[in-house]
Design a protein around this motif. Structure first.
Motif, PDB file in Angstrom:
ATOM      1  N   ALA A 242       0.852  -1.181   0.000  1.00 14.68           N
ATOM      2  CA  ALA A 242       0.000   0.000   0.000  1.00 14.68           C
ATOM      3  C   ALA A 242       0.890   1.233   0.000  1.00 14.68           C
ATOM      4  O   ALA A 242       2.001   1.205   0.512  1.00 14.68           O
ATOM      5  N   GLY A 243       0.431   2.322  -0.570  1.00 12.45           N
ATOM      6  CA  GLY A 243       1.194   3.564  -0.552  1.00 12.45           C
ATOM      7  C   GLY A 243       1.798   3.887  -1.902  1.00 12.45           C
ATOM      8  O   GLY A 243       1.569   3.192  -2.893  1.00 12.45           O
ATOM      9  N   PRO A 244       2.597   4.950  -1.938  1.00 10.27           N
ATOM     10  CA  PRO A 244       3.148   5.405  -3.206  1.00 10.27           C
ATOM     11  C   PRO A 244       4.146   4.405  -3.786  1.00 10.27           C
ATOM     12  O   PRO A 244       4.838   3.702  -3.063  1.00 10.27           O
ATOM     13  N   VAL A 245       4.201   4.369  -5.093  1.00 11.46           N
ATOM     14  CA  VAL A 245       5.113   3.478  -5.797  1.00 11.46           C
ATOM     15  C   VAL A 245       6.353   4.287  -6.173  1.00 11.46           C
ATOM     16  O   VAL A 245       6.253   5.432  -6.607  1.00 11.46           O
ATOM     17  N   ALA A 246       7.540   3.689  -5.996  1.00 15.74           N
ATOM     18  CA  ALA A 246       8.793   4.360  -6.340  1.00 15.74           C
ATOM     19  C   ALA A 246       8.847   4.581  -7.849  1.00 15.74           C
ATOM     20  O   ALA A 246       8.303   3.798  -8.623  1.00 15.74           O
ATOM     21  N   PRO A 247       9.500   5.671  -8.299  1.00 19.16           N
ATOM     22  CA  PRO A 247       9.612   5.916  -9.732  1.00 19.16           C
ATOM     23  C   PRO A 247      10.350   4.775 -10.423  1.00 19.16           C
ATOM     24  O   PRO A 247      11.212   4.136  -9.849  1.00 19.16           O
ATOM     25  N   ALA A 248       9.986   4.530 -11.678  1.00 19.77           N
ATOM     26  CA  ALA A 248      10.563   3.414 -12.426  1.00 19.77           C
ATOM     27  C   ALA A 248      11.985   3.707 -12.892  1.00 19.77           C
ATOM     28  O   ALA A 248      12.728   2.798 -13.193  1.00 19.77           O
ATOM     29  N   GLY A 249      12.375   4.954 -12.977  1.00 24.05           N
ATOM     30  CA  GLY A 249      13.709   5.293 -13.475  1.00 24.05           C
ATOM     31  C   GLY A 249      14.344   6.373 -12.630  1.00 24.05           C
ATOM     32  O   GLY A 249      13.802   6.795 -11.617  1.00 24.05           O
ATOM     33  N   PRO A 250      15.505   6.827 -13.049  1.00 21.43           N
ATOM     34  CA  PRO A 250      16.194   7.880 -12.297  1.00 21.43           C
ATOM     35  C   PRO A 250      15.403   9.187 -12.285  1.00 21.43           C
ATOM     36  O   PRO A 250      14.701   9.508 -13.238  1.00 21.43           O
ATOM     37  N   VAL A 251      15.533   9.930 -11.198  1.00 21.58           N
ATOM     38  CA  VAL A 251      14.889  11.231 -11.050  1.00 21.58           C
ATOM     39  C   VAL A 251      15.995  12.291 -11.072  1.00 21.58           C
ATOM     40  O   VAL A 251      16.994  12.168 -10.362  1.00 21.58           O
ATOM     41  N   GLU A 252      15.814  13.311 -11.903  1.00 24.21           N
ATOM     42  CA  GLU A 252      16.795  14.388 -11.982  1.00 24.21           C
ATOM     43  C   GLU A 252      16.601  15.329 -10.793  1.00 24.21           C
ATOM     44  O   GLU A 252      15.536  15.897 -10.615  1.00 24.21           O
ATOM     45  N   LEU A 253      17.667  15.485  -9.979  1.00 20.46           N
ATOM     46  CA  LEU A 253      17.608  16.352  -8.808  1.00 20.46           C
ATOM     47  C   LEU A 253      18.133  17.758  -9.088  1.00 20.46           C
ATOM     48  O   LEU A 253      17.647  18.729  -8.510  1.00 20.46           O
ATOM     49  N   ALA A 254      19.161  17.850  -9.941  1.00 17.68           N
ATOM     50  CA  ALA A 254      19.773  19.154 -10.241  1.00 17.68           C
ATOM     51  C   ALA A 254      20.489  19.064 -11.579  1.00 17.68           C
ATOM     52  O   ALA A 254      20.829  17.974 -12.045  1.00 17.68           O
ATOM     53  N   ARG A 255      20.735  20.250 -12.156  1.00 13.68           N
ATOM     54  CA  ARG A 255      21.379  20.308 -13.467  1.00 13.68           C
ATOM     55  C   ARG A 255      22.180  21.598 -13.561  1.00 13.68           C
ATOM     56  O   ARG A 255      21.857  22.591 -12.918  1.00 13.68           O
ATOM     57  N   GLY A 256      23.210  21.587 -14.393  1.00 14.52           N
ATOM     58  CA  GLY A 256      24.008  22.786 -14.640  1.00 14.52           C
ATOM     59  C   GLY A 256      24.770  22.680 -15.947  1.00 14.52           C
ATOM     60  O   GLY A 256      24.963  21.586 -16.473  1.00 14.52           O
TER      61      GLY A 256
END
Length: 184
Positions: free
Chosen positions: A59-73
């Motif tokens: 039960a509850g939220p499902v983790a994302p299937a791929g990488p999540v972008e946290l920051a960029r430069g």
């Protein structure tokens, strides 16, 4: 007696030879003409787990299937003309990776990838600021051309480390740097 048999000339030639070997070892001038190309794939999700039956579904939220972008430069040039992007990714297992994408810079002796707390300053004023404060050494630059991934140690405070430098440890100078802007 010929000129080459005189002791001061022999000593001078010996000293010159030793200095030439030391200069080659320190400056590694051949790196100005030789590129190291790397082409690592962007990190992906870990292998899927065994299928979960509906009765055992969490039960509850499902983790994302791929990488999540946290920051960029975007890299700016410092000591050497440079271009490319820097991306911080969080993988589904919670680990984080700094990715250099489409990097194009000069090669050099002892180039490192650093996460730092220093401001990114354009021009010559920005070349030397990165070793003044906190930094995390992510390891040796794998290639001066292409894309590569660098694991970020667990517990690294990305809120405090807001920039990246391609740092020449031998000469204490930044080749290139990017400010990390959090991704909304």
């Amino acid at each position: 007696m010929t000129l080459l048999r005189r002791p001061p000339v022999l000593i001078g030639l010996g000293v010159a030879a030793v200095l030439a070997v030391v200069a080659l070892a320190v400056f590694q001038p051949w790196k100005l003409f030789v590129d190291r190309t790397v082409d690592e794939a962007r990190p992906t999700a870990a292998a899927p787990a065994a299928p979960v039956t509906p009765a055992a579904a969490p039960a509850g939220p499902v983790a994302p299937a791929g990488p999540v972008e946290l920051a960029r430069g975007e890299l700016i040039s410092h000591e050497h003309a440079s271009s490319g992007s820097v991306v911080v990714l969080e993988l589904p297992d919670g680990s984080r990776v700094l990715r250099l994408e489409d990097l194009d810079t000069s090669d050099g002796p002892l180039l490192k990838v650093w996460l730092t707390d220093a401001p990114v300053i354009e021009g010559r004023d920005g070349w030397f600021v990165f070793d003044d404060g906190a930094h995390v050494d992510l390891g040796e630059l794998r290639g001066n051309i292409g894309s590569s991934n660098y694991p970020i140690p667990a517990g690294t405070d990305l809120a405090a480390l807001t920039s990246v430098s391609i740092w020449c440890e031998r000469f204490s100078v930044s080749f290139a740097a990017a400010e990390l802007v959090p991704t909304p």
